[in-house]
Design a protein around this motif. Structure first.
Motif, PDB file in Angstrom:
ATOM      1  N   LYS A 117       0.806  -1.221   0.000  1.00 17.24           N
ATOM      2  CA  LYS A 117       0.000   0.000   0.000  1.00 17.24           C
ATOM      3  C   LYS A 117       0.841   1.274   0.000  1.00 17.24           C
ATOM      4  CE  LYS A 117      -2.521  -1.483   3.549  1.00 17.24           C
ATOM      5  NZ  LYS A 117      -3.580  -1.594   4.579  1.00 17.24           N
ATOM      6  N   THR A 118       2.143   1.138   0.096  1.00 19.58           N
ATOM      7  CA  THR A 118       2.977   2.339   0.220  1.00 19.58           C
ATOM      8  C   THR A 118       2.929   3.198  -1.048  1.00 19.58           C
ATOM      9  OG1 THR A 118       4.907   1.052  -0.488  1.00 19.58           O
ATOM     10  CG2 THR A 118       4.556   1.300   1.886  1.00 19.58           C
ATOM     11  N   PHE A 119       2.779   2.559  -2.220  1.00 22.09           N
ATOM     12  CA  PHE A 119       2.715   3.365  -3.442  1.00 22.09           C
ATOM     13  C   PHE A 119       1.506   4.292  -3.419  1.00 22.09           C
ATOM     14  CE2 PHE A 119      -0.544   0.435  -4.761  1.00 22.09           C
ATOM     15  CZ  PHE A 119      -1.278   1.103  -5.738  1.00 22.09           C
ATOM     16  N   LEU A 120       0.457   3.889  -2.692  1.00 22.18           N
ATOM     17  CA  LEU A 120      -0.746   4.711  -2.602  1.00 22.18           C
ATOM     18  C   LEU A 120      -0.583   5.787  -1.528  1.00 22.18           C
ATOM     19  CD1 LEU A 120      -3.494   4.855  -3.956  1.00 22.18           C
ATOM     20  CD2 LEU A 120      -4.409   3.356  -2.185  1.00 22.18           C
ATOM     21  N   THR A 121      -0.113   5.389  -0.370  1.00 14.55           N
ATOM     22  CA  THR A 121       0.023   6.353   0.726  1.00 14.55           C
ATOM     23  C   THR A 121       1.073   7.421   0.410  1.00 14.55           C
ATOM     24  OG1 THR A 121       1.586   4.853   1.807  1.00 14.55           O
ATOM     25  CG2 THR A 121      -0.702   4.713   2.488  1.00 14.55           C
ATOM     26  N   ASP A 122       2.046   7.079  -0.447  1.00 11.60           N
ATOM     27  CA  ASP A 122       3.081   8.055  -0.825  1.00 11.60           C
ATOM     28  C   ASP A 122       2.624   9.013  -1.925  1.00 11.60           C
ATOM     29  OD1 ASP A 122       4.755   6.871   0.982  1.00 11.60           O
ATOM     30  OD2 ASP A 122       5.882   5.693  -0.496  1.00 11.60           O
ATOM     31  N   SER A 123       1.391   8.792  -2.443  1.00  9.59           N
ATOM     32  CA  SER A 123       0.923   9.588  -3.589  1.00  9.59           C
ATOM     33  C   SER A 123       0.232  10.882  -3.186  1.00  9.59           C
ATOM     34  CB  SER A 123      -0.034   8.748  -4.449  1.00  9.59           C
ATOM     35  OG  SER A 123       0.626   7.616  -4.973  1.00  9.59           O
ATOM     36  N   GLY A 124      -0.037  11.057  -1.913  1.00 11.55           N
ATOM     37  CA  GLY A 124      -0.674  12.300  -1.484  1.00 11.55           C
ATOM     38  C   GLY A 124      -1.219  12.172  -0.083  1.00 11.55           C
ATOM     39  N   GLU A 125      -1.346  13.300   0.619  1.00 11.44           N
ATOM     40  CA  GLU A 125      -1.795  13.275   2.011  1.00 11.44           C
ATOM     41  C   GLU A 125      -3.258  12.864   2.144  1.00 11.44           C
ATOM     42  OE1 GLU A 125      -2.720  18.084   2.299  1.00 11.44           O
ATOM     43  OE2 GLU A 125      -1.031  17.207   3.394  1.00 11.44           O
ATOM     44  N   GLU A 162      -8.323   9.818  -9.137  1.00 13.54           N
ATOM     45  CA  GLU A 162      -6.875   9.639  -9.053  1.00 13.54           C
ATOM     46  C   GLU A 162      -6.513   8.258  -8.534  1.00 13.54           C
ATOM     47  OE1 GLU A 162      -2.956  11.629  -6.815  1.00 13.54           O
ATOM     48  OE2 GLU A 162      -4.966  12.483  -6.521  1.00 13.54           O
ATOM     49  N   VAL A 163      -7.207   7.779  -7.497  1.00 12.46           N
ATOM     50  CA  VAL A 163      -6.871   6.478  -6.933  1.00 12.46           C
ATOM     51  C   VAL A 163      -7.166   5.362  -7.928  1.00 12.46           C
ATOM     52  CG1 VAL A 163      -9.029   5.755  -5.786  1.00 12.46           C
ATOM     53  CG2 VAL A 163      -6.846   5.242  -4.727  1.00 12.46           C
ATOM     54  N   CYS A 164      -8.219   5.529  -8.720  1.00 16.26           N
ATOM     55  CA  CYS A 164      -8.525   4.536  -9.757  1.00 16.26           C
ATOM     56  C   CYS A 164      -7.406   4.480 -10.793  1.00 16.26           C
ATOM     57  CB  CYS A 164      -9.850   4.871 -10.438  1.00 16.26           C
ATOM     58  SG  CYS A 164     -11.297   4.681  -9.366  1.00 16.26           S
ATOM     59  N   SER A 165      -6.899   5.654 -11.175  1.00 16.57           N
ATOM     60  CA  SER A 165      -5.806   5.723 -12.152  1.00 16.57           C
ATOM     61  C   SER A 165      -4.539   5.073 -11.596  1.00 16.57           C
ATOM     62  CB  SER A 165      -5.540   7.177 -12.525  1.00 16.57           C
ATOM     63  OG  SER A 165      -4.439   7.286 -13.407  1.00 16.57           O
ATOM     64  N   LEU A 166      -4.248   5.322 -10.321  1.00 13.71           N
ATOM     65  CA  LEU A 166      -3.058   4.737  -9.702  1.00 13.71           C
ATOM     66  C   LEU A 166      -3.134   3.213  -9.661  1.00 13.71           C
ATOM     67  CD1 LEU A 166      -2.580   7.249  -6.750  1.00 13.71           C
ATOM     68  CD2 LEU A 166      -0.997   6.916  -8.662  1.00 13.71           C
ATOM     69  N   GLY A 169      -2.698   1.723 -13.148  1.00 15.64           N
ATOM     70  CA  GLY A 169      -1.298   1.749 -13.532  1.00 15.64           C
ATOM     71  C   GLY A 169      -0.485   0.685 -12.823  1.00 15.64           C
ATOM     72  N   LYS A 170      -0.754   0.509 -11.525  1.00 16.72           N
ATOM     73  CA  LYS A 170      -0.007  -0.458 -10.725  1.00 16.72           C
ATOM     74  C   LYS A 170      -0.248  -1.886 -11.206  1.00 16.72           C
ATOM     75  CE  LYS A 170       2.178  -2.015  -6.985  1.00 16.72           C
ATOM     76  NZ  LYS A 170       3.630  -1.821  -6.745  1.00 16.72           N
ATOM     77  N   PHE A 171      -1.502  -2.210 -11.516  1.00 17.72           N
ATOM     78  CA  PHE A 171      -1.843  -3.597 -11.858  1.00 17.72           C
ATOM     79  C   PHE A 171      -2.107  -3.793 -13.349  1.00 17.72           C
ATOM     80  CE2 PHE A 171      -2.919  -3.076  -7.361  1.00 17.72           C
ATOM     81  CZ  PHE A 171      -2.213  -4.147  -6.817  1.00 17.72           C
ATOM     82  N   LYS A 172      -1.759  -2.781 -14.137  1.00 25.98           N
ATOM     83  CA  LYS A 172      -1.843  -2.868 -15.602  1.00 25.98           C
ATOM     84  C   LYS A 172      -3.243  -3.253 -16.076  1.00 25.98           C
ATOM     85  CE  LYS A 172       3.065  -3.921 -16.253  1.00 25.98           C
ATOM     86  NZ  LYS A 172       3.427  -3.575 -14.868  1.00 25.98           N
ATOM     87  N   ARG A 173      -4.234  -2.532 -15.535  1.00 24.96           N
ATOM     88  CA  ARG A 173      -5.626  -2.692 -15.994  1.00 24.96           C
ATOM     89  C   ARG A 173      -6.033  -1.412 -16.711  1.00 24.96           C
ATOM     90  NH1 ARG A 173      -7.992  -6.802 -12.468  1.00 24.96           N
ATOM     91  NH2 ARG A 173      -6.190  -7.955 -11.673  1.00 24.96           N
ATOM     92  N   ARG A 174      -6.959  -1.523 -17.642  1.00 25.02           N
ATOM     93  CA  ARG A 174      -7.325  -0.372 -18.472  1.00 25.02           C
ATOM     94  C   ARG A 174      -8.436   0.485 -17.875  1.00 25.02           C
ATOM     95  NH1 ARG A 174      -8.454  -2.759 -24.299  1.00 25.02           N
ATOM     96  NH2 ARG A 174      -9.511  -4.314 -23.011  1.00 25.02           N
ATOM     97  N   ARG A 175      -9.255  -0.090 -17.020  1.00 27.72           N
ATOM     98  CA  ARG A 175     -10.387   0.689 -16.493  1.00 27.72           C
ATOM     99  C   ARG A 175     -10.760   0.197 -15.105  1.00 27.72           C
ATOM    100  NH1 ARG A 175     -15.132  -2.224 -17.497  1.00 27.72           N
ATOM    101  NH2 ARG A 175     -14.768  -4.100 -18.750  1.00 27.72           N
ATOM    102  N   THR A 176     -11.672   0.937 -14.463  1.00 27.77           N
ATOM    103  CA  THR A 176     -12.098   0.631 -13.092  1.00 27.77           C
ATOM    104  C   THR A 176     -13.615   0.532 -13.027  1.00 27.77           C
ATOM    105  OG1 THR A 176     -10.225   1.901 -12.246  1.00 27.77           O
ATOM    106  CG2 THR A 176     -11.966   1.362 -10.684  1.00 27.77           C
ATOM    107  N   VAL A 177     -14.082  -0.405 -12.227  1.00 28.72           N
ATOM    108  CA  VAL A 177     -15.502  -0.537 -11.906  1.00 28.72           C
ATOM    109  C   VAL A 177     -15.683  -0.241 -10.421  1.00 28.72           C
ATOM    110  CG1 VAL A 177     -17.360  -2.212 -11.575  1.00 28.72           C
ATOM    111  CG2 VAL A 177     -16.117  -2.159 -13.733  1.00 28.72           C
ATOM    112  N   LEU A 178     -16.615   0.639 -10.096  1.00 28.09           N
ATOM    113  CA  LEU A 178     -16.925   0.948  -8.692  1.00 28.09           C
ATOM    114  C   LEU A 178     -18.227   0.250  -8.325  1.00 28.09           C
ATOM    115  CD1 LEU A 178     -16.124   4.777  -8.624  1.00 28.09           C
ATOM    116  CD2 LEU A 178     -14.634   2.887  -7.931  1.00 28.09           C
ATOM    117  N   LEU A 179     -18.166  -0.709  -7.426  1.00 27.93           N
ATOM    118  CA  LEU A 179     -19.333  -1.470  -6.986  1.00 27.93           C
ATOM    119  C   LEU A 179     -19.874  -0.829  -5.707  1.00 27.93           C
ATOM    120  CD1 LEU A 179     -17.765  -4.994  -7.564  1.00 27.93           C
ATOM    121  CD2 LEU A 179     -19.373  -3.803  -9.068  1.00 27.93           C
TER     122      LEU A 179
END
Length: 560
Positions: A117-125, A162-166, A169-179
């Motif tokens: 999770k550090t790549f996420l926590t380091d991306s912004g406060e 932004e979190v969806c984009s991160l 990028g991290k898991f090499k997926r093209r899009r996000t679904v919010l359930l």
């Protein structure tokens, strides 16, 4: 005792993954949830919405060819309802709560996937997991304090994007679904409108929001046009679906042991399937009750069906307490439903070889918006299954409904002899459908006075008791006092402990004698309710934990 969990939100992800039926209605829903585009998953409680969403979440997480799927549950939104009465920025706080829940779903995804999770926590406060969880917890207790002022009020939809984009990028997926589960929010209209404003703004080229809602009474607000902006995905298995018996049987086989299923004869299984009326949760509960009861098979069936109908009726009647402005509509709706069941039951032809379980209700001037709202409440609870309307000539268009089979069963609709048999209902449902429904006008099911009396119930002035004139009235026209709406959450907190199912009168008496706990709110507000309850005689850690759990379940049921 049969040992299995009925509610999908209490199951492990492994059980969710292994226990979903392969029926077409569920396959289609799974595909829609992971497909591009905004969707609304529509069905009453217990029809499988949470199970499908959590299954889609697990499937997408484990399959690299799927989009990133994030799951968030909004069932506790009514904990924020008192803010509408005592906080001028309640909607802003609700907005922060929704955004925080969505951001936390990203951390939950990483926990479930076992990712760093550090790549996420380091991306912004704003990606501070501890602060996000603290904010959610405080807002659900009608607080927020400095965490909201310094952190929460700065959260925006752009942070979710932004979190969806991160993650993509991290898991090499093209899009996000919010359930977005339990998103109907039908008991707090202001929040419902605010929620779907957020939902609409979350739709982007790479993000597809999917929300579960109830049929009938969900309102989407003036800026969200559900029929144009999203695709509706129905999730309520019809009892006349060709796959009905197979799908319900598959659900049971995946959740019960072979010995448990084998101990119930086939006719009884079929009867309980149809009495469940398309609700997997109800079917599992009915099977549990059957396995736990003693007596002959028919005695158990009759007792179970009677209890099932009582529970459904109680759930419907509880809407009158939760939505007091509609209490008259809901009470009249119960009279309509009882009359509809009686009409369908008495219209049976003993010599017919067809089944006749459909009520046709003629469209006409008496079908006012209030009458339509009355019908929608019956659909929301699952007492009426809506079918496609049919026309029988000029000015003779009928809306069609199937009344809940448990109530028809109680009326003896399916009985072929003097006594009941477990074969009656399954045999009846195998018949071909009759050509025409039982056709009635609203006026043949309700009296003229009952139709004219359909109205909204506005709470009286708390100072002088004079009834309000309209919903938007801010001050009493009689005494001038300010008119403040009541809080559903606060009403729930006032429930006495003796009204909580599963706590015996003797236990309540001991708690009253040895502690200061009197209401649901006292348990809910206690910093350490288990310790407080253990002050009562013969209440140890296990019993105290059980009481806390029963109170939590009662709160969730009341506010759902």
């Amino acid at each position: 005792m049969a040992d299995f969990e009925e509610r999908a939100d209490q199951l492990s992800l492994e059980t969710i993954d292994a226990s979903l039926s392969d029926g077409q209605i569920f396959k289609r829903a799974r595909q829609k949830l992971l497909a591009p585009g905004a969707k609304l998953l529509v069905g009453p409680r217990g029809t499988g919405k949470t199970h499908i969403m959590r299954y889609a979440y697990v499937h997408a997480m484990r399959n690299e060819n799927c989009p990133i799927a994030l799951y968030a549950n909004f069932s506790r939104y009514l904990n924020l309802e008192p803010l509408l009465l005592n906080s001028p920025d309640a909607l802003k706080r609700f907005h922060s709560w929704v955004i925080a829940k969505l951001l936390l779903s990203a951390f939950d995804f990483l926990d479930d996937k076992g990712g760093d999770k550090t790549f996420l926590t380091d991306s912004g406060e704003h990606f501070n997991e501890a602060k996000l969880r603290e904010l959610v917890a405080l807002l659900e207790r009608n607080g927020g304090g400095n965490v909201y002022e310094d952190f929460g009020q700065n959260l925006t939809i752009n942070h979710v994007i932004e979190v969806c984009s991160l993650l993509c990028g991290k898991f090499k997926r093209r899009r996000t679904v919010l359930l977005l589960d339990d998103a109907a929010l039908s008991l707090a209209g202001s929040y419902l409108i605010a929620f779907f404003d957020i939902y609409r703004l979350l739709k982007t080229g790479t993000i597809a929001p999917k929300a579960s809602v109830y049929p009938g009474s969900t309102q989407y607000g003036p800026t969200f046009h559900a029929s144009h902006e999203v695709e509706m995905v129905p999730l309520w298995l019809a009892v006349d679906d060709p796959e009905y018996s197979e799908i319900m049987g598959d659900i049971a086989e995946r959740r019960l042991t072979a010995d448990e299923i084998g101990s119930i004869n086939e006719d009884t299984l079929e009867t309980l399937k149809y009495v469940a009326f398309g609700s997997p949760r109800a079917y599992l509960r009915l099977l549990r009750e059957y396995l736990d009861k003693s007596g002959t098979s028919q005695q158990k069936i009759n007792a179970i069906v009677e209890h099932h109908a009582e529970l459904i009726g109680a759930e419907y009647d509880s809407l009158g307490l939760k939505l007091r402005q509609f209490s008259s509509l809901i009470a009249t709706g119960r009279k309509f439903f009882d009359a509809a069941v009686e009409q369908v039951a008495t219209s049976q032809d003993a010599h017919a070889r067809t089944k006749s379980i459909v009520l046709g209700l003629r469209q006409g001037e008496e079908r006012t918006p209030l009458a339509e709202r009355m019908l929608r409440f019956l659909i929301e609870v699952g007492m009426l299954y809506p079918l496609q309307a049919v026309s029988h000539g000029p000015n003779r268009k009928y809306d069609r409904y199937i009344p809940h089979l448990a109530f028809l069963y109680e009326q003896g609709t399916f009985r072929t002899g003097r006594g009941s048999s477990s074969r009656d209902l399954p045999s009846y449902m195998l018949r071909p459908s009759s050509k025409h429904p039982v056709r009635r006008d609203l006026s043949s099911l309700l009296s003229e006075d009952e139709i004219k009396a359909l109205k909204l119930d506005l709470p009286p002035c708390p100072s002088c008791g004079v009834a309000r004139i309209n919903e938007s009235q801010k001050f009493c026209h009689n005494c001038g006092a300010e008119l403040v709406a009541s809080s559903l959450f606060e009403e729930c907190m006032k429930l006495p402990l003796e009204d909580v199912p599963g706590i015996s009168d003797a236990m309540v008496a001991r708690i009253h004698k040895d502690t200061k706990i009197r209401t649901v709110g006292h348990v809910y507000a206690s910093q350490n309710p288990s310790t407080d309850l253990q002050q009562a005689s013969y209440v140890g850690p296990v019993r105290a934990s059980g009481i806390v759990g029963k109170v939590a379940l009662a709160v969730n049921e009341f506010l759902s």
